[in-house]
Design a protein around this motif. Structure first.
Motif, PDB file in Angstrom:
ATOM      1  N   ALA A   1     -12.319   0.026   4.955  1.00  0.00           N
ATOM      2  CA  ALA A   1     -12.010   1.456   5.073  1.00  0.00           C
ATOM      3  C   ALA A   1     -10.896   1.655   6.106  1.00  0.00           C
ATOM      4  O   ALA A   1      -9.951   2.420   5.881  1.00  0.00           O
ATOM      5  CB  ALA A   1     -13.258   2.234   5.474  1.00  0.00           C
TER       6      ALA A   1
ATOM      7  N   ARG B   1      -7.823   0.578   2.260  1.00  0.00           N
ATOM      8  CA  ARG B   1      -7.928   0.050   0.896  1.00  0.00           C
ATOM      9  C   ARG B   1      -9.204   0.466   0.184  1.00  0.00           C
ATOM     10  O   ARG B   1      -9.406   0.107  -0.981  1.00  0.00           O
ATOM     11  CB  ARG B   1      -7.892  -1.484   0.925  1.00  0.00           C
TER      12      ARG B   1
ATOM     13  N   ASP C   1     -11.510   2.221  -2.001  1.00  0.00           N
ATOM     14  CA  ASP C   1     -11.551   3.255  -3.043  1.00  0.00           C
ATOM     15  C   ASP C   1     -12.594   2.859  -4.080  1.00  0.00           C
ATOM     16  O   ASP C   1     -13.203   1.782  -3.989  1.00  0.00           O
ATOM     17  CB  ASP C   1     -10.171   3.478  -3.679  1.00  0.00           C
ATOM     18  N   LEU C   2     -12.779   3.730  -5.055  1.00  0.00           N
ATOM     19  CA  LEU C   2     -13.836   3.511  -6.038  1.00  0.00           C
ATOM     20  C   LEU C   2     -13.588   2.234  -6.849  1.00  0.00           C
ATOM     21  O   LEU C   2     -14.513   1.475  -7.142  1.00  0.00           O
ATOM     22  CB  LEU C   2     -13.928   4.736  -6.968  1.00  0.00           C
ATOM     23  N   ASP C   3     -12.317   2.013  -7.181  1.00  0.00           N
ATOM     24  CA  ASP C   3     -11.957   0.819  -7.969  1.00  0.00           C
ATOM     25  C   ASP C   3     -12.411  -0.451  -7.264  1.00  0.00           C
ATOM     26  O   ASP C   3     -12.978  -1.357  -7.879  1.00  0.00           O
ATOM     27  CB  ASP C   3     -10.428   0.755  -8.109  1.00  0.00           C
TER      28      ASP C   3
ATOM     29  N   GLN D   1       0.844  -1.204   0.000  1.00  0.00           N
ATOM     30  CA  GLN D   1       0.000   0.000   0.000  1.00  0.00           C
ATOM     31  C   GLN D   1       0.874   1.247   0.000  1.00  0.00           C
ATOM     32  O   GLN D   1       1.911   1.274   0.654  1.00  0.00           O
ATOM     33  CB  GLN D   1      -0.871   0.005   1.263  1.00  0.00           C
TER      34      GLN D   1
END
Lengths: 189, 432
Positions: free
Chosen positions: B256, B260, B262-264, A188
């Motif tokens: 969240a 990690r 996100d929209l994807d 990340q």
């Protein structure tokens, strides 16, 4: 077609996420504060009736509808191609069959001014009109796929028929999973 | 309706499926044509109302919600880190990492709901570690393929949801009934490994307890979600649909929290959930349409009378059914096998005193076996696909066969001791 599937999938996801929050809130409020919005069950039923045909559309475009690849996989290329066309046309016929009965149901609802037997007494024409639209999307997508398959057959384009209209292979699905896994395991930022 | 006509209809459906037509098409074609031949258009006309009522249903709603929950846990990386956590705990047992495979696959597939995702994720992480420690290839592959089947028995299970819709039985009770057999079957796999699969170098390095405990944090999100989802059902606080919604919200919070979200990820999860929901729900809807024809034509009565004419008792009938499902499962995928046989088998078995909840667990065990029996066992293909050593497909089959034997033995055990399945649901319902 990929765009249609993507729009259908995103609409499906938005509906299911919104519904999850609503149902979770309703469940917690009911259990811990003895308070209920009322009607979430009913709303959920309408949502899944509408989301169903959208999901059928995504599965159709992504070759995910269950097909048994037992004899099919052992046939010569041309025979496989013909059967792939038959499968695409038969899925379109199924979609039209479902659309026909959806139209009949909506016509009956409209004629009898049917309302839901629930506290909301929702006039069923509203959710069923959206359900009809979703079923229309599925039927249109399945029809376009069938026409594309027929065009490939006319051109004897066996390779495309295999790739785009064959039973979705476990290998392809696995590769997609492996790609996603690789992405997930990247550090990340 | 004669049994010969029923057989002809079933054979026609199988033929259409084997030719590669979508399973939903094969089901509805035979259902609609059979209905039209028997009663003309009035019966076919009844199907419109069934399409609306079968889709507009809270029990069907649980399917997309559980699919979405599984996708969020998978794409959000919640399930990925289970292997590392379990490996430090099981590493020193005889057959160490093979137990890890079983435990991770059981947890992973129970939460992700997908055999392919389970094999891809667990296989990719596990196989290099197994090779490095010289585990026998067949044993490694077999444990991954068999472990991946546990997810459809351990609740929440899509197969049990579909069974509940088809057999008109309580999904909450089915989920309760699946828990003990699911855990026991995983333990049976581990017992088999302890007894017969002792390959691999034992882990001599002692992992400090602090490190082991630190790894447990990776199990927190899946366990919290599992406890909330299943606890709310078992405790009578929520229906399966409500528990799935709670699970989705908690999974989103964990994703969240891990940074990690996100929209994807959301779009990818939505697309995958839509895809799998579409493939399951269309088959289920078509099977419910076929049910109209089955009930109007008296197919169940015909089959029940025919089977009754052999004078078989409960035990013999169930043993015959095991053979029937083993053969059918070798050629059909698990979901197709479920929707094709449940409408007839459940009422038929009720006549010899078999409980519909118990039979749900029996038939899902048969589906698990179908996932690892050649030539079309899905898990065999995906585990083979994860291999990077270029070995033969026969390795996966041979590695999985002992687990098929374990599953058959376990099925016989629940036939002889039905309380393994019924104790928990009966106890929670206050029936004992």
């Amino acid at each position: 077609m990929k765009i249609v599937a993507r729009m259908a999938g995103i609409t499906f996801g938005v509906m299911m996420l919104a519904l999850s929050f609503a149902i979770a809130a309703e469940t917690l409020l009911r259990k811990f504060f003895a308070y209920s919005f009322g009607g979430i069950d009913e709303l959920g039923g309408y949502a899944v009736a509408i989301a169903g045909p959208l999901a059928f559309t995504v599965a159709a475009v992504e070759q995910a509808h269950i097909r048994i690849n037992l004899l099919h996989g052992r046939l010569p290329e041309a025979a496989r191609g013909v059967l792939n066309v038959v499968a695409a046309v038969s899925l379109a016929l199924l979609a039209l069959f479902l659309l026909y009965f959806t139209i009949r149901t909506v016509q009956d609802t409209s004629a009898y001014r049917s309302i839901a037997q629930t506290p909301w007494a929702t006039p069923l024409i509203y959710p069923q009109a959206v359900w009809l639209a979703a079923m229309g999307v599925f039927a249109a997508a399945a029809l376009v796929l069938a026409l594309q398959a027929l065009r490939c057959l006319a051109r004897r384009d066996w390779a495309v028929l295999d790739r785009r209209f064959g039973p979705g292979s476990a290998e392809a699905e696995l590769q997609a999973e492996l790609d996603d896994l690789e992405k997930r395991r990247e550090p990340q930022p | 309706m004669s049994i010969a006509v029923v057989g002809l209809g079933f054979a026609a459906m199988l033929l259409l499926m084997f030719l590669g037509l979508p399973v939903a098409v094969a089901i509805v074609a035979v259902g609609a044509i059979g209905g039209w031949l028997g009663f003309g258009m009035p019966l076919v006309d009844m199907m419109g109302g069934v399409i609306w009522s079968s889709l507009n249903s809270p029990s069907i709603l649980a399917i997309p919600l559980f699919m979405l929950l599984g996708e969020l846990m998978l794409r959000g990386g919640i399930a990925d880190r289970m292997y590392d956590a379990l490996a430090v705990w099981f590493g020193r047992l005889p057959g160490g990492l093979l137990h890890t495979n079983i435990a991770t696959c059981a947890l992973f597939s129970a939460t992700s709901g997908s055999s392919v995702a389970t094999a891809a994720t667990v296989g990719t992480i596990a196989l290099p570690a197994l090779e490095k420690r010289n585990y026998a290839t067949r044993a490694s592959l077999g444990s991954l393929a068999a472990g991946g089947t546990l997810g459809i028995l351990i609740p929440p299970s899509i197969n049990l949801l579909v069974y509940g819709s088809l057999a008109n039985t309580s999904v909450a009770q089915l989920f309760t009934a699946g828990l003990v057999p699911g855990i026991l079957l995983a333990l049976c796999f581990s017992l088999y490994i302890l007894a017969f699969e002792r390959s691999g170098d034992a882990e001599h390095a002692v992992v400090p307890l602090a490190v082991k405990l630190a790894h447990l944090r990776h199990l927190v999100p899946p366990l919290v979600i599992f406890l909330v989802v299943m606890g709310s059902i078992y405790g009578g606080l929520a229906t399966p649909t409500e528990s799935a919604a709670l699970g989705v919200v908690i999974a989103l919070a964990f994703v969240a929290g891990s940074g990690r979200l996100d929209l994807d990820l959301l779009v990818n999860s939505a697309m995958q959930a839509a895809r799998t929901t579409g493939m399951v729900v269309i088959v289920l809807t078509c099977a419910l349409l076929l049910n109209i024809t089955i009930s109007m034509l008296g197919v169940t009565q015909a089959v029940t009378q025919w089977v009754g004419s052999f004078g078989l008792d409960r035990l013999t009938l169930l043993l015959v059914l095991i053979v029937f499902y083993l053969v059918l499962g070798a050629f059909l995928d698990a979901m197709s096998m479920l929707v094709l046989t449940v409408p007839i088998a459940v009422p038929m078995m009720a006549t010899v005193g078999v409980d519909a909840i118990w039979f749900g667990i029996f038939i899902v065990l048969m589906c698990e076996i179908a996932l690892i029996t050649p030539p079309v066992g899905m898990n065999l293909f995906v585990v083979h696909g994860v291999r990077r050593d270029g070995g033969s497909f026969g390795d996966v089959i041979k590695g999985s066969l002992p687990y098929v034997a374990v599953m058959i033995a376990f099925t016989v055990l629940i036939i002889l001791v039905p309380d393994i399945v019924m104790w928990l649901p009966d106890s929670l319902a206050g029936r004992r």
